[in-house]
Design an enzyme around this catalytic site. Sequence first.
Site, PDB file in Angstrom:
ATOM      1  N   ARG A 112      50.995  30.447   7.418  1.00 56.80           N
ATOM      2  CA  ARG A 112      50.412  30.042   8.759  1.00 56.80           C
ATOM      3  C   ARG A 112      49.992  28.723   8.825  1.00 56.80           C
ATOM      4  NH1 ARG A 112      48.659  35.299   7.956  1.00 56.80           N
ATOM      5  NH2 ARG A 112      49.737  36.709   9.588  1.00 56.80           N
ATOM      6  N   LYS A 142      56.586  16.795  16.346  1.00 55.67           N
ATOM      7  CA  LYS A 142      57.447  17.712  16.803  1.00 55.67           C
ATOM      8  C   LYS A 142      58.542  17.982  15.631  1.00 55.67           C
ATOM      9  CE  LYS A 142      58.815  16.710  21.604  1.00 55.67           C
ATOM     10  NZ  LYS A 142      59.855  16.468  22.575  1.00 55.67           N
ATOM     11  N   GLU A 159      66.666   4.264  19.189  1.00 57.47           N
ATOM     12  CA  GLU A 159      65.550   4.616  19.528  1.00 57.47           C
ATOM     13  C   GLU A 159      64.409   3.585  19.945  1.00 57.47           C
ATOM     14  OE1 GLU A 159      64.887   7.555  20.423  1.00 57.47           O
ATOM     15  OE2 GLU A 159      66.102   9.039  19.309  1.00 57.47           O
ATOM     16  N   LYS A 208      55.268   5.118  20.582  1.00 54.91           N
ATOM     17  CA  LYS A 208      55.323   6.588  20.490  1.00 54.91           C
ATOM     18  C   LYS A 208      53.790   7.131  20.237  1.00 54.91           C
ATOM     19  CE  LYS A 208      57.571  10.303  19.112  1.00 54.91           C
ATOM     20  NZ  LYS A 208      58.736  11.095  18.546  1.00 54.91           N
ATOM     21  N   GLU A 222      53.950  17.261  25.993  1.00 52.77           N
ATOM     22  CA  GLU A 222      55.217  17.182  26.888  1.00 52.77           C
ATOM     23  C   GLU A 222      54.872  17.829  28.063  1.00 52.77           C
ATOM     24  OE1 GLU A 222      58.905  16.639  24.804  1.00 52.77           O
ATOM     25  OE2 GLU A 222      59.871  17.003  26.844  1.00 52.77           O
ATOM     26  N   ARG A 233      55.152  12.453  28.100  1.00 54.46           N
ATOM     27  CA  ARG A 233      55.965  12.372  26.976  1.00 54.46           C
ATOM     28  C   ARG A 233      57.536  12.670  27.175  1.00 54.46           C
ATOM     29  NH1 ARG A 233      54.754  15.108  20.876  1.00 54.46           N
ATOM     30  NH2 ARG A 233      56.567  14.447  19.933  1.00 54.46           N
ATOM     31  N   ASN A 283      62.227  11.044  26.286  1.00 55.46           N
ATOM     32  CA  ASN A 283      63.432  11.716  26.197  1.00 55.46           C
ATOM     33  C   ASN A 283      64.485  10.921  26.897  1.00 55.46           C
ATOM     34  OD1 ASN A 283      62.436  13.866  24.970  1.00 55.46           O
ATOM     35  ND2 ASN A 283      61.880  15.182  26.741  1.00 55.46           N
ATOM     36  N   HIS A 333      68.193  11.140  26.170  1.00 53.93           N
ATOM     37  CA  HIS A 333      68.448  12.105  25.325  1.00 53.93           C
ATOM     38  C   HIS A 333      68.970  13.749  25.775  1.00 53.93           C
ATOM     39  CE1 HIS A 333      66.035   9.890  22.542  1.00 53.93           C
ATOM     40  NE2 HIS A 333      66.131  10.648  21.554  1.00 53.93           N
ATOM     41  N   HIS A 355      71.785  14.542  23.748  1.00 51.01           N
ATOM     42  CA  HIS A 355      71.566  15.912  22.855  1.00 51.01           C
ATOM     43  C   HIS A 355      72.933  16.470  23.289  1.00 51.01           C
ATOM     44  CE1 HIS A 355      67.168  16.169  21.746  1.00 51.01           C
ATOM     45  NE2 HIS A 355      67.737  15.337  20.756  1.00 51.01           N
ATOM     46  N   HIS A 396      73.248  11.095  16.038  1.00 50.51           N
ATOM     47  CA  HIS A 396      72.022  11.088  17.131  1.00 50.51           C
ATOM     48  C   HIS A 396      71.947   9.850  17.555  1.00 50.51           C
ATOM     49  CE1 HIS A 396      68.160  12.594  18.775  1.00 50.51           C
ATOM     50  NE2 HIS A 396      67.913  11.328  18.474  1.00 50.51           N
TER      51      HIS A 396
HETATM   52  N1  LIG Z   1      60.800  15.197  15.585  1.00 47.75           N
HETATM   53  C1  LIG Z   1      61.097  14.292  16.325  1.00 47.75           C
HETATM   54  O1  LIG Z   1      60.364  13.712  17.334  1.00 47.75           O
HETATM   55  C2  LIG Z   1      62.630  13.612  16.210  1.00 47.75           C
HETATM   56  C3  LIG Z   1      62.849  12.540  17.073  1.00 47.75           C
HETATM   57  C4  LIG Z   1      63.774  11.916  16.933  1.00 47.75           C
HETATM   58  C5  LIG Z   1      64.965  12.633  16.134  1.00 47.75           C
HETATM   59  N2  LIG Z   1      64.661  13.571  15.427  1.00 47.75           N
HETATM   60  C6  LIG Z   1      65.682  14.484  14.279  1.00 47.75           C
HETATM   61  O2  LIG Z   1      65.963  13.233  13.387  1.00 47.75           O
HETATM   62  C7  LIG Z   1      67.164  13.879  12.690  1.00 47.75           C
HETATM   63  C8  LIG Z   1      68.011  12.450  12.483  1.00 47.75           C
HETATM   64  O3  LIG Z   1      67.170  11.864  11.361  1.00 47.75           O
HETATM   65  P1  LIG Z   1      67.919  10.433  10.676  1.00 47.75           P
HETATM   66  O4  LIG Z   1      68.785   9.690  11.341  1.00 47.75           O
HETATM   67  O5  LIG Z   1      67.006   9.917   9.882  1.00 47.75           O
HETATM   68  O6  LIG Z   1      69.030  11.566   9.745  1.00 47.75           O
HETATM   69  P2  LIG Z   1      68.790  12.090   8.423  1.00 47.75           P
HETATM   70  O7  LIG Z   1      67.635  12.451   8.042  1.00 47.75           O
HETATM   71  O8  LIG Z   1      70.036  13.119   8.279  1.00 47.75           O
HETATM   72  O9  LIG Z   1      69.101  10.705   7.482  1.00 47.75           O
HETATM   73  C9  LIG Z   1      70.419  10.140   7.363  1.00 47.75           C
HETATM   74  C10 LIG Z   1      70.962   9.783   6.201  1.00 47.75           C
HETATM   75  O10 LIG Z   1      70.416   8.818   5.386  1.00 47.75           O
HETATM   76  C11 LIG Z   1      69.965   9.285   4.079  1.00 47.75           C
HETATM   77  N3  LIG Z   1      68.655   8.316   3.848  1.00 47.75           N
HETATM   78  C12 LIG Z   1      67.605   8.545   4.309  1.00 47.75           C
HETATM   79  N4  LIG Z   1      66.909   7.578   3.775  1.00 47.75           N
HETATM   80  C13 LIG Z   1      67.627   6.759   3.159  1.00 47.75           C
HETATM   81  C14 LIG Z   1      67.373   5.450   2.347  1.00 47.75           C
HETATM   82  N5  LIG Z   1      66.348   5.009   2.579  1.00 47.75           N
HETATM   83  N6  LIG Z   1      68.289   4.994   1.639  1.00 47.75           N
HETATM   84  C15 LIG Z   1      69.509   5.612   1.648  1.00 47.75           C
HETATM   85  N7  LIG Z   1      69.806   6.674   2.430  1.00 47.75           N
HETATM   86  C16 LIG Z   1      68.968   7.383   2.959  1.00 47.75           C
HETATM   87  C17 LIG Z   1      69.662  10.700   4.210  1.00 47.75           C
HETATM   88  O11 LIG Z   1      70.172  11.111   3.007  1.00 47.75           O
HETATM   89  C18 LIG Z   1      71.042  11.130   5.183  1.00 47.75           C
HETATM   90  O12 LIG Z   1      72.361  11.227   4.528  1.00 47.75           O
HETATM   91  C19 LIG Z   1      67.933  14.714  13.955  1.00 47.75           C
HETATM   92  O13 LIG Z   1      67.838  15.965  13.205  1.00 47.75           O
HETATM   93  C20 LIG Z   1      66.972  14.678  15.167  1.00 47.75           C
HETATM   94  O14 LIG Z   1      67.035  15.736  15.994  1.00 47.75           O
HETATM   95  C21 LIG Z   1      63.474  14.361  15.498  1.00 47.75           C
END
Ligand SMILES: NC(=O)c1ccc[n+]([C@@H]2O[C@H](COP(=O)([O-])OP(=O)(O)OC[C@H]3O[C@@H](n4cnc5c(N)ncnc54)[C@H](O)[C@@H]3O)[C@@H](O)[C@H]2O)c1
Length: 371
Positions: A123, A145, A187, A227, A237, A241, A245, A248, A252, A264
């Site tokens: 929990r 989030k 972003e 942010k 949101e 907030r 988006n 997005h 999305h 993304h």
């Molecule tokens: N929670 C939120 O507010 C929020 C906001 C924006 C995006 N997101 C989410 O984030 C995700 C995308 O994140 P992302 O773009 O970081 O993708 P990801 O986490 O898949 O990372 C991208 C790739 O980079 C590699 N990697 C990570 N760090 C590395 C490093 N320092 N050196 C070499 N390789 C590295 C990973 O292994 C992966 O293959 C999506 O699922 C999206 O929905 C969430």
Amino acid sequence: MARDALEIRFARAPVQCSVVLRDGLLEQLSRAEIGNAGTSCVIITDDLVARLYGKQLKEKLCGIARTNVITFPHGERSKTLNTVARITAKMSKLGCDRKTILFALGGGVAGDLGGFVASIFKRGIQYFQVPTTLLAMVDSSIGGKTGVDAVWGKNQLGSYYQPDGVFIDPSTLDTLPSSEIINGIAEMAKSGIIADPQLFAKIDSALNNKAIIDGLKPLIFNACKIKAEVVEKDEREANLRSTLNYGHTVGHALESSSGYRLSHGKSVLLGMFCEGWISSKLGLFEAKDYERHSLLLSRIRDRFNVRTPLLDQKKVLRFAFLDKKTSEGSLRMSLPEKIGKMHIAKDGMYTAPVSRELFLESLSQLRQERN
Ligand SMILES: NC(=O)c1ccc[n+]([C@@H]2O[C@H](COP(=O)([O-])OP(=O)(O)OC[C@H]3O[C@@H](n4cnc5c(N)ncnc54)[C@H](O)[C@@H]3O)[C@@H](O)[C@H]2O)c1
């Protein structure tokens, strides 16, 4: 050595989160930064990041408490309930309890998954975000989030669950492939467009750098601050907030309808082209600023060779309607008026209704520009 820190305080006392940015932070992490030592630590990360930074972080944490690393296959396809089930079962087997501290190490996928696991395991347990992609540093690690994708859409299952802290070590970006930088820069450009004309201009200058990441590193904290300021005022949101988006709703929908083949960042970049165009069409976006906005996005698109995919427009629209940013059957979007200023409707809301026709027209517009 770069060092920055800020505190995010949420209305729901005593929830707060500290963001610390420092080159070499992973090497220097100490108990003082973590505070309460907990009974044990668990690092949730993907296989690639585990190889690069898992051992380093584990060694640091082992000096504080017993630490285990749980990995999952890298990529968006791992962001599912199945992975959550596997991770939580492993945590249980390893003897994790209510006082275990979780570290979500990696990109946004590790952050969203790790945060979600932390929110439901026993929990809710304490956790920290340790972002290693540009996107995770400037965006996903801040704001609480968490969640996973479902077969019917992206981020459809999740929770708001604030980390105790975010540890950003920009030196981890030195191993990040250039193909991943687009996700973060999209972003960052968004943050500039919605709230900070200076950041917008600095991103434009950073694009002149041969090694673009060197131009972007000094801007990470500026993006984090935007942010943090937004989520502090509106954690759930209710209104403000939704400005985060920007790009997005279309983004999305493009990402989901491509089966996540379109990344993304690329999706959000194309989404901002469409939503900026919609804002201009609605007479909301000042012409000069719309031009500057589209020029910067075009520079990013060209620099990262972003191509518009062939679109099944109706499918994209269907996904947009499944997105959580739709309410009562109509599409609502947060739209810019100027660089650094988002439109506020007469009812005080930061979102405006957008017709299906205009949505589809913006996709056609994108297609016309297809290179
Ligand atoms: N929670 C939120 O507010 C929020 C906001 C924006 C995006 N997101 C989410 O984030 C995700 C995308 O994140 P992302 O773009 O970081 O993708 P990801 O986490 O898949 O990372 C991208 C790739 O980079 C590699 N990697 C990570 N760090 C590395 C490093 N320092 N050196 C070499 N390789 C590295 C990973 O292994 C992966 O293959 C999506 O699922 C999206 O929905 C969430």
